[in-house]
Write an enzyme that holds these catalytic residues in place. Structure first.
Site, short mmCIF file in Angstrom:
data_model
loop_
_atom_site.label_atom_id
_atom_site.label_comp_id
_atom_site.label_asym_id
_atom_site.label_seq_id
_atom_site.Cartn_x
_atom_site.Cartn_y
_atom_site.Cartn_z
N VAL A 24 -14.97 19.61 8.20
CA VAL A 24 -16.47 20.17 9.39
C VAL A 24 -15.99 20.79 10.80
CG1 VAL A 24 -17.72 18.26 10.79
CG2 VAL A 24 -17.00 17.44 8.29
N CYS A 73 -14.70 8.73 -11.00
CA CYS A 73 -15.95 8.32 -11.72
C CYS A 73 -15.57 8.89 -12.72
CB CYS A 73 -17.04 9.54 -10.82
SG CYS A 73 -18.67 8.93 -11.30
N ASP A 127 0.95 12.17 -5.63
CA ASP A 127 1.57 12.41 -6.96
C ASP A 127 2.75 13.95 -6.43
OD1 ASP A 127 1.10 9.70 -7.40
OD2 ASP A 127 -0.51 11.01 -8.99
N ARG A 162 24.05 -7.53 -4.89
CA ARG A 162 23.04 -7.79 -5.83
C ARG A 162 22.60 -6.81 -5.70
NH1 ARG A 162 19.06 -11.95 -3.17
NH2 ARG A 162 19.96 -14.00 -4.41
N ALA A 186 19.89 6.17 -3.31
CA ALA A 186 19.89 5.38 -4.72
C ALA A 186 21.49 5.34 -5.48
CB ALA A 186 18.16 5.67 -5.27
N LYS A 213 31.17 -0.92 -3.64
CA LYS A 213 29.61 -0.28 -3.30
C LYS A 213 29.88 -2.30 -3.23
CE LYS A 213 28.21 4.16 -3.84
NZ LYS A 213 26.85 5.05 -4.47
N HIS A 253 -0.06 -0.75 -4.56
CA HIS A 253 -0.47 0.77 -3.35
C HIS A 253 -0.51 0.67 -1.23
CE1 HIS A 253 -3.08 -0.19 -7.19
NE2 HIS A 253 -4.04 1.36 -6.52
O1 F6P Z 1 -2.72 9.44 -8.79
C1 F6P Z 1 -2.83 8.79 -7.12
C2 F6P Z 1 -1.58 7.15 -7.47
O2 F6P Z 1 -1.49 6.22 -6.24
C3 F6P Z 1 -1.73 7.11 -8.90
O3 F6P Z 1 0.34 7.56 -7.94
C4 F6P Z 1 -1.61 5.72 -9.19
O4 F6P Z 1 -0.69 6.08 -10.91
C5 F6P Z 1 -2.78 5.58 -9.74
O5 F6P Z 1 -3.36 6.56 -8.35
C6 F6P Z 1 -3.50 4.28 -8.73
O6 F6P Z 1 -4.60 4.68 -9.61
P1 F6P Z 1 -5.48 3.27 -9.52
O7 F6P Z 1 -5.23 3.05 -7.29
O8 F6P Z 1 -6.72 4.12 -9.85
O9 F6P Z 1 -5.12 2.28 -9.41
#
Ligand code: F6P
Length: 322
Positions: A24, A73, A127, A162, A186, A213, A253
């Site tokens: 913008v 969508c 991703d 663990r 890891a 470890k 998420h």
């Molecule tokens: O593409 C981003 C992402 O967070 C992926 O890592 C994951 O597989 C997907 O979206 C999850 O999608 P949604 O939020 O639609 O469940």
């Protein structure tokens, strides 16, 4: 004078707001009229579009998510859906569209551009699976969130001796898991790109304890054949023989939420302005991304017809360092 619209699409990513702000403000600096579209392609189809000025994007550079909203969508995957979208843009006399999003969203951009509407894509997804860019907006912040979770799990794993497993996002791409696994130290990393035998994971854990470890952390990409569910099931089924239980954490998420770090704010600012520069050159049907630390464009056709590969050098590095 141009009229340019911007939308965010697909899974949100920290830094999307910084990209909207840059689009913008760079557009306004050129004397253009700028428009924001609500909720991705869904808002494009329904004509949910309004003009935006520099103040509308004030105070958002540090905010996660997207002020424009986002959506996945299904209708936009059809020609009819895209034609409705083009009609909405033409009704407002809009000349070009900026699409901030990942793989699925840029497939939409590619089709829209091919069907006659000028589009520039901006690479944004946690991703980091988009061909044509070394880094996408959001991945660095998501990586740091995964890393914090690994560090926290390691503390409790050490107290209790663990084995812990943490599943990170990434869809079919192992980038986030690989980088989080290496940076988090890891003991084992499971990726969609590399075939893994769960017996080998168990053997690695056994050796880790034998070598003194006090914890074992396994990082698993959600797209790996043995994801959190499959691997814990395997270990439960063979518990008597393998001698381990694994406690699994699925980060989900949480990785997409939160505010962007410095890297994503800067990348998004550069990409947003890069998109406006591309439109100024009338260079359409391209993705704005990062190559050799420079903002560069790649034809969307190339982006959608290639799969980005993870670095096998990094996979080897992970094996050496575990
Ligand atoms: O593409 C981003 C992402 O967070 C992926 O890592 C994951 O597989 C997907 O979206 C999850 O999608 P949604 O939020 O639609 O469940």
């Amino acid at each position: 004078m141009k009229r340019v619209a911007v939308l965010t699409s697909g899974g949100d990513a920290p830094g999307m707001n910084a990209a909207i702000r840059a689009v913008v403000r760079c557009g306004v600096a050129k004397g253009w009229e700028m428009y924001g579209i609500r909720n991705g392609y869904a808002g494009l189809i329904s004509g949910n579009i309004r003009q935006m000025g520099t103040r509308d994007v004030g105070g958002i550079i540090q905010k996660g998510g997207t002020i424009l909203g986002s959506a996945r969508c299904e209708e936009f995957k059809t020609v009819e859906g895209r034609l409705k979208g083009i009609r909405s843009l033409r009704q407002l006399g809009i000349d070009a569209l900026v699409v901030i999003g990942g793989n699925g969203s840029q497939t939409g951009s590619y089709h829209l551009n091919k069907e006659g509407f000028p589009v520039v894509g901006v690479a944004s997804t946690i991703d980091n699976d988009l061909y044509g860019t070394e880094m996408t907006i959001g991945v660095d912040t998501a990586l740091n969130i995964a890393l914090e979770a690994i560090d926290r799990l390691k503390t409790t794993a050490t107290s209790h001796q663990r084995a812990f497993l943490i599943e990170v996002m990434g869809r079919k791409c192992g980038y986030l898991a690989l980088m989080a696994g290496i940076a988090g130290g890891a003991e084992y990393i499971l990726l969609p790109e590399v075939e893994t035998d769960p017996e080998e994971v168990a053997e690695n854990l056994r050796l880790a304890y034998e070598h003194g470890k006090e914890h074992a952390i396994i990082v698993v990409a959600e797209g790996a054949k043995y994801n959190a569910e499959a691997l814990t099931n395997y270990f439960d089924q063979h518990h008597d023989r393998l001698g381990f239980n694994i406690r699994a954490t699925i980060l989900g998420h949480v990785q997409r939420g939160g505010d962007p770090g410095a890297f994503d704010r800067l990348l998004a600012s550069r990409f947003g302005c890069g998109a406006i520069e591309a439109i100024d050159r009338e260079e359409y049907g391209v993705l704005v991304g990062l190559k050799e630390n420079m903002v560069q464009t790649t034809p969307l056709e190339e982006v959608v017809s290639n799969n980005k590969q993870i670095s096998m050098d990094m996979v080897r590095l992970a094996r050496i360092l575990d």
